[in-house]
Design an enzyme around this catalytic site. Structure first.
Site, PDB file in Angstrom:
ATOM      1  N   SER A  18      21.440 -13.060  -7.934  1.00 43.00           N
ATOM      2  CA  SER A  18      21.055 -11.805  -7.269  1.00 43.00           C
ATOM      3  C   SER A  18      22.248 -10.837  -7.183  1.00 43.00           C
ATOM      4  CB  SER A  18      20.463 -12.074  -5.889  1.00 43.00           C
ATOM      5  OG  SER A  18      21.384 -12.763  -5.095  1.00 43.00           O
ATOM      6  N   MET A 100      30.494 -21.362  -8.007  1.00 47.07           N
ATOM      7  CA  MET A 100      30.843 -22.458  -7.096  1.00 47.07           C
ATOM      8  C   MET A 100      31.954 -23.351  -7.642  1.00 47.07           C
ATOM      9  SD  MET A 100      29.208 -21.824  -4.496  1.00 47.07           S
ATOM     10  CE  MET A 100      27.988 -20.591  -4.094  1.00 47.07           C
ATOM     11  N   HIS A 117      32.062 -12.948  -0.190  1.00 48.44           N
ATOM     12  CA  HIS A 117      31.767 -14.094   0.676  1.00 48.44           C
ATOM     13  C   HIS A 117      30.906 -13.615   1.846  1.00 48.44           C
ATOM     14  CE1 HIS A 117      32.269 -18.017   2.427  1.00 48.44           C
ATOM     15  NE2 HIS A 117      32.510 -17.435   3.588  1.00 48.44           N
ATOM     16  N   ASP A 158      37.695 -18.884  -1.048  1.00 53.70           N
ATOM     17  CA  ASP A 158      37.474 -17.826  -0.049  1.00 53.70           C
ATOM     18  C   ASP A 158      38.780 -17.368   0.603  1.00 53.70           C
ATOM     19  OD1 ASP A 158      34.729 -18.159  -0.555  1.00 53.70           O
ATOM     20  OD2 ASP A 158      34.632 -19.795   0.888  1.00 53.70           O
ATOM     21  N   GLU A 187      26.600  -7.183   1.587  1.00 54.95           N
ATOM     22  CA  GLU A 187      27.255  -7.546   0.312  1.00 54.95           C
ATOM     23  C   GLU A 187      26.873  -6.567  -0.788  1.00 54.95           C
ATOM     24  OE1 GLU A 187      26.693 -11.494  -1.261  1.00 54.95           O
ATOM     25  OE2 GLU A 187      26.760 -12.359   0.725  1.00 54.95           O
TER      26      GLU A 187
HETATM   27  C1  GAR Z   1      26.373 -14.555  -2.711  1.00 56.44           C
HETATM   28  O1  GAR Z   1      25.453 -13.712  -2.107  1.00 56.44           O
HETATM   29  C2  GAR Z   1      27.532 -14.888  -1.777  1.00 56.44           C
HETATM   30  O2  GAR Z   1      27.193 -14.555  -0.475  1.00 56.44           O
HETATM   31  C3  GAR Z   1      27.693 -16.373  -1.861  1.00 56.44           C
HETATM   32  O3  GAR Z   1      26.845 -16.818  -2.880  1.00 56.44           O
HETATM   33  C4  GAR Z   1      25.793 -15.882  -3.058  1.00 56.44           C
HETATM   34  C5  GAR Z   1      25.320 -15.965  -4.475  1.00 56.44           C
HETATM   35  O4  GAR Z   1      24.042 -15.500  -4.642  1.00 56.44           O
HETATM   36  N1  GAR Z   1      29.044 -16.679  -2.155  1.00 56.44           N
HETATM   37  C6  GAR Z   1      29.761 -17.560  -1.445  1.00 56.44           C
HETATM   38  O5  GAR Z   1      29.301 -18.205  -0.531  1.00 56.44           O
HETATM   39  C7  GAR Z   1      31.223 -17.691  -1.878  1.00 56.44           C
HETATM   40  N2  GAR Z   1      31.896 -18.615  -1.059  1.00 56.44           N
HETATM   41  P1  GAR Z   1      23.495 -15.288  -6.137  1.00 56.44           P
HETATM   42  O6  GAR Z   1      23.710 -16.579  -6.895  1.00 56.44           O
HETATM   43  O7  GAR Z   1      22.051 -14.984  -5.969  1.00 56.44           O
HETATM   44  O8  GAR Z   1      24.264 -14.125  -6.722  1.00 56.44           O
END
Ligand code: GAR
Length: 219
Positions: A18, A100, A117, A158, A187
């Site tokens: 997303s 990740m 984050h 992070d 975000e």
């Molecule tokens: C992001 O929105 C972010 O908040 C989080 O992963 C989501 C990924 O969503 N990132 C973290 O937690 C980093 N530590 P997506 O896969 O739909 O883009």
């Protein structure tokens, strides 16, 4: 990067994509002077890859499997392979979008890397604190404010100089889902804004701090 050129992004993801979609939409809408040169997934068969294909964004997959032996992941070997994979796409900036995997040298000295984050770092970040785990920890701690953070990435999860943050109020009836929706909206605003500042050459790193320059101060 020549500041008159479009900023070439390499977007790294592991999940639903997303964040990638938001950036692609902002670029298409003319709000973000950038192009997505490649999307790289650390997982096969994730929605993020399909979303990139739908938008004709070139994709690559670099899973952790070949870099994991006896249950131990070799982050340096993975980062070396990622650096080589990205080279032909000549990115100006590496954008973590729900990616990740921890990155190390040589990638971090080859490219500037940014991350988003879903909390106000340095609170509620680090290993294991991603996605819903973050919002659950925020609610358990009883804090009244949370938010979103965009930062330059370094070798720790992070961690790294903060570029932009947006605060979000925690309501007493919030659940991890309602909080996630509010934080995601933040975000979606600050990530493209931070990348646009980078693309315009308006971010100056000073140790662990980031100064945002005015256009007249551009170096
Ligand atoms: C992001 O929105 C972010 O908040 C989080 O992963 C989501 C990924 O969503 N990132 C973290 O937690 C980093 N530590 P997506 O896969 O739909 O883009």
């Amino acid at each position: 990067m020549n500041t008159t050129d479009t900023c070439r992004l390499a977007v790294l993801l592991s999940g639903t994509g997303s964040t990638l979609v938001n950036l692609a939409d902002r670029i298409a809408g003319g709000d973000l002077p950038a192009e997505i040169a490649v999307a790289v997934s650390s997982r096969k068969k994730v929605l993020g890859l399909e979303r990139a294909w739908e938008r004709s964004i070139p994709t690559e997959i670099l899973t952790r499997k070949a870099f994991t032996r006896d249950g131990r992941f070799d982050a340096e070997a993975y980062s070396t392979a990622m650096t080589a994979l990205l080279e032909p796409f000549a990115p100006d900036l590496v954008v973590l979008a729900g990616f990740m995997t921890r990155l190390t040298e040589p990638l971090l000295s080859t490219y500037d890397v940014v991350n988003v984050h879903p909390a106000l770092l340095p609170l509620f970040g680090g290993p294991g604190l991603y996605g819903h785990h973050v919002h659950e920890a925020v609610l358990a701690a009883g804090v009244k404010l949370t938010g979103a953070t965009v930062h330059f990435a370094d070798e720790k999860y992070d961690h790294g100089p903060i570029i932009l943050q947006e605060a979000v109020e925690v309501d007493q009836d919030d659940t991890p889902d309602t909080l996630a929706a509010k934080v995601q909206a933040a975000e979606r605003r600050i990530y493209p804004r931070a990348i646009a500042l980078y693309a315009k050459g308006l971010l100056k790193r000073e140790g662990h701090r980031v100064r945002i320059l005015k256009e007249s101060q551009q170096g």
